[in-house]
Design an enzyme around this catalytic site. Structure first.
Site, PDB file in Angstrom:
ATOM      1  N   ASP A  52     -15.831  57.317  33.073  1.00 31.33           N
ATOM      2  CA  ASP A  52     -16.715  58.484  33.088  1.00 31.33           C
ATOM      3  C   ASP A  52     -16.713  59.071  34.490  1.00 31.33           C
ATOM      4  OD1 ASP A  52     -19.096  60.250  32.940  1.00 31.33           O
ATOM      5  OD2 ASP A  52     -19.445  59.210  31.048  1.00 31.33           O
ATOM      6  N   ALA A  97     -15.246  61.813  26.190  1.00 32.11           N
ATOM      7  CA  ALA A  97     -15.295  62.602  27.420  1.00 32.11           C
ATOM      8  C   ALA A  97     -15.049  64.077  27.117  1.00 32.11           C
ATOM      9  CB  ALA A  97     -14.252  62.089  28.408  1.00 32.11           C
ATOM     10  N   TYR A 165     -16.306  76.358  22.610  1.00 36.71           N
ATOM     11  CA  TYR A 165     -16.464  74.925  22.341  1.00 36.71           C
ATOM     12  C   TYR A 165     -15.871  74.561  20.985  1.00 36.71           C
ATOM     13  CZ  TYR A 165     -18.986  70.595  21.176  1.00 36.71           C
ATOM     14  OH  TYR A 165     -19.323  69.328  20.792  1.00 36.71           O
TER      15      TYR A 165
END
Length: 338
Positions: A52, A97, A165
């Site tokens: 991350d 992610a 998105y």
């Protein structure tokens, strides 16, 4: 408001889904969904590596399992990440992610493209080049459907995203399917619907709690309250993902992940106000944010065929989230790390 069977919120089913001893990579594992995923994997006896970059997450989300995992602070777009994937033989990869929300993609579409599409393609290409046989789960979104005027969306309905998105998530899905078909990677994409729960520091439930607990004045809410969502408690999402990892054919297929708990935003506001004891007056803007659909509800029979069912009722899930939010807000007030 429709609801699933009542269970105490906050836990994932106890069976380990065959994960004991398996080496699992979780990208975005310090995030909202990722940290719950990591906890469940540790509880199942998996060896977990979390990657991350802390762009939208916090390592404190992993406080409950930090000593049991290998944590690497890195960006999936960085060469170091590719080296890590090459150097370790993962049995399962859960790819979370990326940019997880619509509004940032509307503001910064190029960043969204890089994070969601380029990052996913880089992961798939590295796995292909190394001959990986990992079981790969790609986190997608109901945003791929856009604003179809349909109740009970199935995986076969048209995908007509209305936000950058949604486009990037759909592109990542398609790359996953192509890599499965052409190169034999074992890949599936999970279309998450309206996930909520503890540690989520954005989106409608979190935003409403901030407004309802922030004072006794008027509370302004986007839209007119008739918008509907299929709400999905975070531990149910984790359980669904692990069910796909364990039992799906992984030939590039997609799965709707939904809670079977469709309700309007008006009903959601009323339920939350009751849970927190707020007497605030609700005002509606009459305008939805760019990229947001009017309604979403999912058909998740394909996922149910793998033996998964949602376990947390909407009311229980919201009550658990309220409890977390009060503690979180208190820590902020006392300037503690969150």
């Amino acid at each position: 408001m429709t609801g699933a069977n009542d269970h105490h919120a906050g836990t994932v089913p106890a069976d380990d889904r065959g994960l004991a001893g398996r080496h699992v990579l979780v990208t975005g594992g310090a995030g909202f969904i990722g940290s719950h995923m990591t906890e469940a994997l540790v509880a199942a006896g998996a060896r977990v590596t979390v990657v991350d970059d802390l762009r939208t997450s916090s390592v404190t989300n992993l406080d409950g399992c930090r000593d049991a995992i290998d944590y690497v602070e890195d960006d999936v777009l960085d060469d170091r990440f590719e080296s890590l994937v090459r150097s370790r033989r993962f049995d399962v990869v859960v790819h979370l992610a990326g940019n997880p929300y619509v509004p940032p993609s509307v503001e910064r579409p190029w960043d969204d493209f890089q994070l969601n599409l380029t990052g996913t393609l880089r992961l798939l290409e590295t796995l292909r080049k190394t001959g990986s046989r990992a079981r790969v789960l790609l986190a997608s979104s109901a945003a791929v459907y856009g604003d179809l005027d349909v109740d009970g969306l199935t995986e076969e309905h048209p995908t007509v995203p209305i936000s950058p998105y949604g486009v990037s998530k759909l592109g990542a899905e398609r790359y996953g399917a192509v890599y499965a078909q052409l190169y034999g990677l074992r890949v599936a994409s999970l279309r998450y619907f309206s996930v909520y729960g503890p540690r989520q520091k954005k989106q409608v439930v979190y935003d409403l709690l901030g407004k309802l607990l922030g004072g006794t004045g008027d509370v302004l809410v986007h839209g007119d309250g008739t918008q509907t969502r299929d709400f999905n408690y975070v531990t149910d999402v984790v359980g669904a993902t692990l069910a796909v990892a364990a039992s799906a054919p992984l030939r590039g297929e997609t799965y709707n992940v939904a809670g079977g708990q469709v309700c309007s935003i008006r009903e959601l506001v009323e339920t939350l106000a009751g849970l927190v004891g707020s007497a605030a007056r609700i005002r509606w803007s009459g305008v939805v944010r760019p990229g947001d659909p009017q309604r979403w509800s999912a058909d998740w029979r394909r996922l149910a065929a793998l033996g998964w069912q949602p376990r947390v009722s909407l009311r229980d899930g919201l009550a658990s989230t309220v409890s977390w939010y009060r503690t979180y807000a208190e820590r902020i007030e006392n300037r503690q790390a969150v």
